[in-house]
Write an enzyme that holds these catalytic residues in place. Sequence first.
Site, PDB file in Angstrom:
ATOM      1  N   GLY A 175       0.811  -1.203   0.000  1.00  0.00           N
ATOM      2  CA  GLY A 175       0.000   0.000   0.000  1.00  0.00           C
ATOM      3  C   GLY A 175       0.845   1.254   0.000  1.00  0.00           C
ATOM      4  O   GLY A 175       1.910   1.319  -0.619  1.00  0.00           O
ATOM      5  N   SER A 176       0.395   2.254   0.730  1.00  0.00           N
ATOM      6  CA  SER A 176       1.026   3.566   0.671  1.00  0.00           C
ATOM      7  C   SER A 176       2.422   3.622   1.290  1.00  0.00           C
ATOM      8  O   SER A 176       3.144   4.593   1.075  1.00  0.00           O
ATOM      9  CB  SER A 176       0.130   4.606   1.344  1.00  0.00           C
ATOM     10  OG  SER A 176      -1.043   4.812   0.582  1.00  0.00           O
ATOM     11  N   THR A 177       2.819   2.590   2.061  1.00  0.00           N
ATOM     12  CA  THR A 177       4.197   2.608   2.562  1.00  0.00           C
ATOM     13  C   THR A 177       5.192   2.524   1.403  1.00  0.00           C
ATOM     14  O   THR A 177       6.326   2.972   1.529  1.00  0.00           O
ATOM     15  CB  THR A 177       4.446   1.447   3.550  1.00  0.00           C
ATOM     16  OG1 THR A 177       4.194   0.197   2.905  1.00  0.00           O
ATOM     17  CG2 THR A 177       3.556   1.583   4.772  1.00  0.00           C
TER      18      THR A 177
END
Length: 485
Positions: free
Chosen positions: A215-217
């Site tokens: 995801g956004s990591t």
Amino acid sequence: MTRNIRHAAVFCALLLVALVVNAARVQIVQKPEYDDNPANRRPDIARYQQPRGDILVGGGAVTGSRDTGEHLRFERTYADGPMYAPITGFASQAYGTTLLEHAEDGLLSGADPMLAPLPLWNDVTGAHNPGGDVVTTIHGAAQRAAFEGLGGRKGAVAAIEPATGRVLALVSTPSYDPQLLSGNSAAATRTWKRLNADPDKPMLNRAVSRTYPPGSTFKVVTAAAALEAGVIRDLDAPTRSPDPYTLPGTRTKLTNEADGCRNASLREAFEWSCNTVFAKLGVDVGVRGMTAMAEAFGFNDDGLRVPFPVARSTFDTSVDRAQLGLSSIGQYNTRATPLQMATVAAAVAGGGQVRSPYLVERTLRAGGSLVAAAGSRPSREVMRPSTAALLKELMTGVVDKGTGAKAAIPGATVGGKTGTAQHGVGNSGTPYAWFISWARGAGDIEPKVAVAVVVEGTASDRQGVSGGGLAAPIARAVMEAVLGG
């Protein structure tokens, strides 16, 4: 008469030679065949005739041996078994060994030739060395903070010391007690069947053996690629990103959870995790540039061992521009282990340099003398120091005034990145909550710890699954434990 005696003596000598040759054939040539014969229990009896060496954390043993008084005399015991199971694995008389118990089995069992006083000594004398000890890099307080922080949730935590690559914590939940598998009783058989049938997979090491969409990591990687390629030169300049963003060559419109992402600067987009900005940045960088950066961080490497194998984290290299946009926000086919994402955070914390993670500090003989030490691991450059400095600034902003506020530690500098990863057909799966971070204490020159946390949401709390809400507090507890000594 003398001739008859001489003939008899020669015949006896030939018989003696034949006996010696046959004994040598049986003991040397056919030894592997007999050792591998299921009917031969002597190797097993010899293996369990003495206590096994120990696995140590912080100077104390987290394993032991119990004298059963039976043919397979010594069984393995574990202190805080469920908490350390993702590190130790199990050593079972019935089901073999896993993880450190497997990777260091020769030393722990005493079979490693390095433990012999002289080369070939054991082959000649038939002696068996006492098992040696394995000293791990694990920080006991950090391990406990991670285990207790996850509690009853499914998930994993990995923590690394950026300057060295030492693994400070490695936790996977739900877990199991490896001591219940140590013997060969009916109870061990029942436990084995129960654990393997459990849909929650307690024996799966989620920290190193399972990959998740990050995801956004993953936007840390995308930001690094954009800065290295010169696509972004000013953290505060508008990125000319629409909201929504139509993926190239499609009619699919990518949207954001947060407001204000249209034409946002990289700093604003990073703090509020704007999908549209980072998908467009990934497309602007291109497949080659994104692949090079992902692989510099460690993606697509199937040879990592710590010393047991780590699952391959992947960044798809055969994508079109629309798929690249999704890959650049940690979706599509992008997948990572928690240990890999801890390495991403460690590379930023380490000024663009990263060292391969490792779990064994040194190995010792039973008397305490050194067998082998890990030594200094070579570092590799992931990005320019100037790029790492900008990413540190971005990650600090996420904690100070963005979505990672729950990871803040008074008196310390903390950088982080939240993520809520969608998965399944049409994103129907329960999301995963991610948080990656690093921390530097007030008196430290450089960051002391980098952490990755993933929590698997449940159907009942689907709406409440977020990296900032579920994962960041766990990362904070781990970082506090390390900074506190």
